[in-house]
Design a protein around this motif. Structure first.
Motif, mmCIF file in Angstrom:
data_model
loop_
_atom_site.group_PDB
_atom_site.id
_atom_site.type_symbol
_atom_site.label_atom_id
_atom_site.label_comp_id
_atom_site.label_asym_id
_atom_site.label_seq_id
_atom_site.Cartn_x
_atom_site.Cartn_y
_atom_site.Cartn_z
ATOM 1 N N LEU A 1 0.836 -1.200 0.000
ATOM 2 C CA LEU A 1 0.000 0.000 0.000
ATOM 3 C C LEU A 1 0.870 1.249 0.000
ATOM 4 N N ALA A 2 1.960 1.217 0.751
ATOM 5 C CA ALA A 2 2.878 2.350 0.761
ATOM 6 C C ALA A 2 3.444 2.612 -0.633
ATOM 7 N N ALA A 3 3.807 1.546 -1.326
ATOM 8 C CA ALA A 3 4.350 1.697 -2.674
ATOM 9 C C ALA A 3 3.326 2.290 -3.624
ATOM 10 N N ALA A 4 2.054 1.951 -3.421
ATOM 11 C CA ALA A 4 1.006 2.413 -4.320
ATOM 12 C C ALA A 4 0.635 3.874 -4.104
ATOM 13 N N LEU B 1 12.128 0.191 -1.896
ATOM 14 C CA LEU B 1 11.582 -1.140 -1.601
ATOM 15 C C LEU B 1 12.257 -2.203 -2.463
ATOM 16 N N THR B 2 13.486 -2.485 -2.124
ATOM 17 C CA THR B 2 14.244 -3.533 -2.795
ATOM 18 C C THR B 2 14.277 -4.775 -1.927
ATOM 19 N N ALA B 3 14.539 -5.906 -2.555
ATOM 20 C CA ALA B 3 14.601 -7.161 -1.799
ATOM 21 C C ALA B 3 15.700 -7.108 -0.742
ATOM 22 N N ASP B 4 16.840 -6.506 -1.093
ATOM 23 C CA ASP B 4 17.941 -6.427 -0.135
ATOM 24 C C ASP B 4 17.573 -5.594 1.083
ATOM 25 N N LEU B 5 16.932 -4.442 0.852
ATOM 26 C CA LEU B 5 16.572 -3.587 1.984
ATOM 27 C C LEU B 5 15.523 -4.257 2.866
ATOM 28 N N VAL B 6 14.521 -4.877 2.261
ATOM 29 C CA VAL B 6 13.472 -5.526 3.049
ATOM 30 C C VAL B 6 14.069 -6.658 3.876
ATOM 31 N N ARG B 7 15.015 -7.378 3.303
ATOM 32 C CA ARG B 7 15.681 -8.442 4.058
ATOM 33 C C ARG B 7 16.467 -7.848 5.234
ATOM 34 N N GLU B 8 17.187 -6.758 4.972
ATOM 35 C CA GLU B 8 18.027 -6.142 6.006
ATOM 36 C C GLU B 8 17.200 -5.555 7.138
ATOM 37 N N VAL B 9 16.144 -4.832 6.793
ATOM 38 C CA VAL B 9 15.393 -4.080 7.794
ATOM 39 C C VAL B 9 14.293 -4.908 8.449
ATOM 40 N N VAL C 1 11.684 -11.470 0.116
ATOM 41 C CA VAL C 1 10.624 -11.067 -0.801
ATOM 42 C C VAL C 1 11.139 -11.120 -2.229
ATOM 43 N N THR C 2 10.190 -11.222 -3.132
ATOM 44 C CA THR C 2 10.451 -10.992 -4.550
ATOM 45 C C THR C 2 9.716 -9.727 -4.926
ATOM 46 N N VAL C 3 10.400 -8.791 -5.562
ATOM 47 C CA VAL C 3 9.800 -7.522 -5.938
ATOM 48 C C VAL C 3 9.452 -7.564 -7.422
ATOM 49 N N VAL C 4 8.195 -7.292 -7.731
ATOM 50 C CA VAL C 4 7.733 -7.274 -9.117
ATOM 51 C C VAL C 4 7.046 -5.940 -9.383
ATOM 52 N N ASP C 5 6.883 -5.603 -10.647
ATOM 53 C CA ASP C 5 6.153 -4.404 -11.027
ATOM 54 C C ASP C 5 4.666 -4.731 -11.146
ATOM 55 N N HIS C 6 3.837 -3.851 -10.582
ATOM 56 C CA HIS C 6 2.397 -4.036 -10.717
ATOM 57 C C HIS C 6 2.041 -3.961 -12.199
ATOM 58 N N LEU D 1 -0.516 -3.017 -13.818
ATOM 59 C CA LEU D 1 -1.293 -1.863 -14.270
ATOM 60 C C LEU D 1 -0.596 -0.540 -13.986
ATOM 61 N N THR D 2 0.008 -0.412 -12.815
ATOM 62 C CA THR D 2 0.571 0.874 -12.402
ATOM 63 C C THR D 2 2.090 0.951 -12.510
ATOM 64 N N GLY D 3 2.748 -0.207 -12.538
ATOM 65 C CA GLY D 3 4.209 -0.215 -12.534
ATOM 66 C C GLY D 3 4.822 -0.024 -11.159
ATOM 67 N N ASP D 4 3.983 0.160 -10.123
ATOM 68 C CA ASP D 4 4.507 0.312 -8.768
ATOM 69 C C ASP D 4 5.159 -0.989 -8.312
ATOM 70 N N PRO D 5 6.238 -0.907 -7.526
ATOM 71 C CA PRO D 5 6.824 -2.145 -6.990
ATOM 72 C C PRO D 5 5.846 -2.815 -6.037
ATOM 73 N N GLN D 6 5.746 -4.114 -6.154
ATOM 74 C CA GLN D 6 4.900 -4.900 -5.266
ATOM 75 C C GLN D 6 5.730 -6.051 -4.714
ATOM 76 N N LEU D 7 5.551 -6.321 -3.428
ATOM 77 C CA LEU D 7 6.363 -7.312 -2.741
ATOM 78 C C LEU D 7 5.584 -8.619 -2.605
ATOM 79 N N LEU D 8 6.205 -9.711 -3.039
ATOM 80 C CA LEU D 8 5.626 -11.039 -2.886
ATOM 81 C C LEU D 8 6.378 -11.744 -1.768
ATOM 82 N N TYR D 9 5.656 -12.086 -0.712
ATOM 83 C CA TYR D 9 6.267 -12.718 0.446
ATOM 84 C C TYR D 9 6.162 -14.242 0.330
ATOM 85 N N ALA D 10 7.143 -14.911 0.848
ATOM 86 C CA ALA D 10 7.125 -16.368 0.847
ATOM 87 C C ALA D 10 7.369 -16.858 2.260
#
Length: 261
Positions: free
Chosen positions: A197-200, A223-231, A236-241, A243-252
């Motif tokens: 939601l923040a990315a959007a 919102l990169t995979a490296d930063l999310v892992r660090e913080v 996560v895997t980061v993909v582009d939405h 429709l909007t191109g906003d980064p979206q995070l896929l959690y596993a």
């Protein structure tokens, strides 16, 4: 009107909760603060709406230190929805929304026709008009949250500060609220836990950890995979939405976590 954290530090009970935070919030921008629990996000917001004063540094509104602005002028310029926002009195929804005009009134001055219309418009916008005569204490958490946001809007602030505004809201009202933030033309500082939601919604994002700013920039920069892992300590895997191109995070979930469910 622009807002700026200028080397802000906050120390409570000997613990540094915010450490030398410097972050610009451009006029008309939506800027998000994200980070793990206890990272200093809400503490930073409290310095904006006057619940705390920085021990070091300053929060500046249009270049002026808020400490020099005076509480009444600051109350007119800055509206806040906090995690603690509530009402112990059973006002009607209309009465609570009208309280947003309080910083602009003197004595027992009655609302003008324009101000009453402003309140009706805010209630329509937040989808609470049908609750107008309901007592606030009878509302669900999500309904009350929307009423409090309507109250903030009728204040006609230059800066809107929101601490986890999507709490208690269903998916539809989360999307409607965050979409609305983009249309207000206000300077908005918002704490969000949902990184997607923040990315959007955000023009820029500041990531806090242990009271310090780790990185600030556009959602794609931050919102990169490296930063999310660090913080946040998650993969996560980061993909582009699409429709909007906003980064979206896929959690596993980890395999160990899945096997334990």
């Amino acid at each position: 009107m622009d807002l700026r954290f200028d080397g802000v530090s906050v120390v409570l009970n000997g613990k540094t909760l915010v450490d030398r935070l410097s972050l610009p919030v451009g006029s008309g921008q939506v800027v998000g603060l994200v980070g793990p629990n206890g990272s200093g996000k809400s503490t930073a917001l409290r310095c904006v709406y006057g619940a705390l004063k920085p021990h070091v540094g300053a929060v500046r509104l249009g270049g002026t230190d808020l400490a020099e602005l005076g509480s009444r002028r600051a109350a007119r310029a800055i509206a806040a929805l906090t995690q603690e926002s509530s009402s112990e009195f059973d006002f009607t929804v209309t009465e609570l929304v009208e309280l947003g005009r309080f910083p602009h009134l003197t004595g027992n001055q009655a609302l003008t026709a324009r101000e009453r219309e402003l309140c009706r418009d805010a209630m329509d916008r937040l989808d609470v008009t049908h609750l107008a005569e309901r007592g606030v204490l009878s509302l669900s958490g999500g309904e009350r949250q929307r009423v409090l946001i309507a109250r903030a809007l009728v204040q006609e602030p230059a800066v809107l500060v929101l601490d986890e505004p999507t709490n208690h809201l269903d998916v539809r009202h989360q999307i409607e609220l965050l979409s609305m933030l983009r249309t207000l033309g206000l300077t908005v500082l918002v704490v969000l836990h949902d990184l997607n939601l923040a990315a959007a919604v955000c023009d820029r994002i500041g990531v806090l950890s242990a009271g310090s700013l780790v990185r600030a920039g556009t959602p794609a920069e931050v919102l990169t995979a490296d930063l999310v892992r660090e913080v946040f300590g998650v993969e996560v895997t980061v993909v582009d939405h699409p429709l909007t191109g906003d980064p979206q995070l896929l959690y596993a979930l980890t395999s160990d976590r899945r096997s334990s469910v």
